[in-house]
Design an enzyme around this catalytic site. Structure first.
Site, PDB file in Angstrom:
ATOM      1  N   ASP A   8      -7.828   3.841  -5.941  1.00 41.15           N
ATOM      2  CA  ASP A   8      -6.571   3.124  -6.112  1.00 41.15           C
ATOM      3  C   ASP A   8      -6.721   1.772  -5.414  1.00 41.15           C
ATOM      4  O   ASP A   8      -7.502   1.639  -4.465  1.00 41.15           O
ATOM      5  CB  ASP A   8      -5.445   3.950  -5.480  1.00 41.15           C
ATOM      6  CG  ASP A   8      -4.175   3.151  -5.378  1.00 41.15           C
ATOM      7  OD1 ASP A   8      -3.691   2.663  -6.415  1.00 41.15           O
ATOM      8  OD2 ASP A   8      -3.681   2.993  -4.242  1.00 41.15           O
ATOM      9  N   ASP A  10      -3.950  -0.975  -4.432  1.00 37.06           N
ATOM     10  CA  ASP A  10      -2.999  -1.387  -3.389  1.00 37.06           C
ATOM     11  C   ASP A  10      -2.682  -0.220  -2.448  1.00 37.06           C
ATOM     12  O   ASP A  10      -2.273   0.846  -2.888  1.00 37.06           O
ATOM     13  CB  ASP A  10      -1.714  -1.920  -4.028  1.00 37.06           C
ATOM     14  CG  ASP A  10      -2.008  -3.049  -5.034  1.00 37.06           C
ATOM     15  OD1 ASP A  10      -3.097  -3.655  -4.940  1.00 37.06           O
ATOM     16  OD2 ASP A  10      -1.162  -3.300  -5.901  1.00 37.06           O
TER      17      ASP A  10
END
Ligand SMILES: [Mg+2]
Ligand SMILES: [Zn+2]
Length: 184
Positions: A8, A10
């Site tokens: 992922d 952010d």
């Protein structure tokens, strides 16, 4: 077929900033480059997967995503690390930009981004991992028969309080990499 570690963006690879829309908010953790390089050296494909509903909401320009990923790529390369692919979902069912306002198959926890990466890069999803700061990152791993790791950075600080059975929860990305490298 290669094994992959999906990261992922952010809150996991980068510090969390609500809707990253400017390069000044593309900020690495102190361990980001080392974490990616260790995965490169272990032979994993390293792939970024990110929900960018800010595009559908009109907060993030769709062209900014490529700009941000080029910036990330350059900084990683300077540190001897490499991302093999970047995938993002620009959609949201309640957006304000018509083009991107809809249900889709690529918004995590739906597995569209992983499936596209697997097709492009010849990946074995069942032997792959997803590292993220939301349960939707763990769920997308489970949706394809892989394994998810939740990190306690970004939204993971709150998410980790909801301790799910059999979940793997670690402090941050470098700890997740250490855990992944210990798996058979
Ligand atoms: Mg995140
Ligand atoms: Zn989507």
């Amino acid at each position: 077929m290669r094994r992959a570690v999906f990261l992922d963006r952010d809150g996991t690879l980068l510090e969390e900033h609500n809707y990253v829309a400017d390069l000044k908010n593309v900020v690495f953790f102190p361990y980001t480059i080392d974490a990616v390089r260790l995965l490169n050296q272990a032979g994993f494909a390293v792939v970024v997967i990110t929900n960018q509903s800010g595009i559908a909401r009109g907060i993030v320009r769709s062209s900014f995503v490529a700009e941000a990923h080029a910036f990330i790529d350059r900084k990683l390369r300077e540190g001897g690390a490499r991302i093999d692919g970047y995938y993002h979902c620009p959609h949201h069912p309640e957006g304000s930009i018509a083009e991107f306002t809809r249900e889709c198959e690529c918004r995590k926890p739906k597995p569209g981004q992983l499936r596209q990466a697997a097709a492009d890069l010849d990946l074995d999803l069942q032997r792959s991992f997803v590292v993220g700061d939301r349960w939707s990152d763990v769920d997308v791993a489970e949706a394809v028969g892989g394994r998810g790791v939740l990190v306690r950075t970004g939204y993971g600080v709150q998410a980790a309080r909801e301790d799910r059975q059999a979940a793997v929860i670690v402090d941050n990305l470098i700890a997740a990499v250490a855990w992944i490298l210990r798996q058979p």
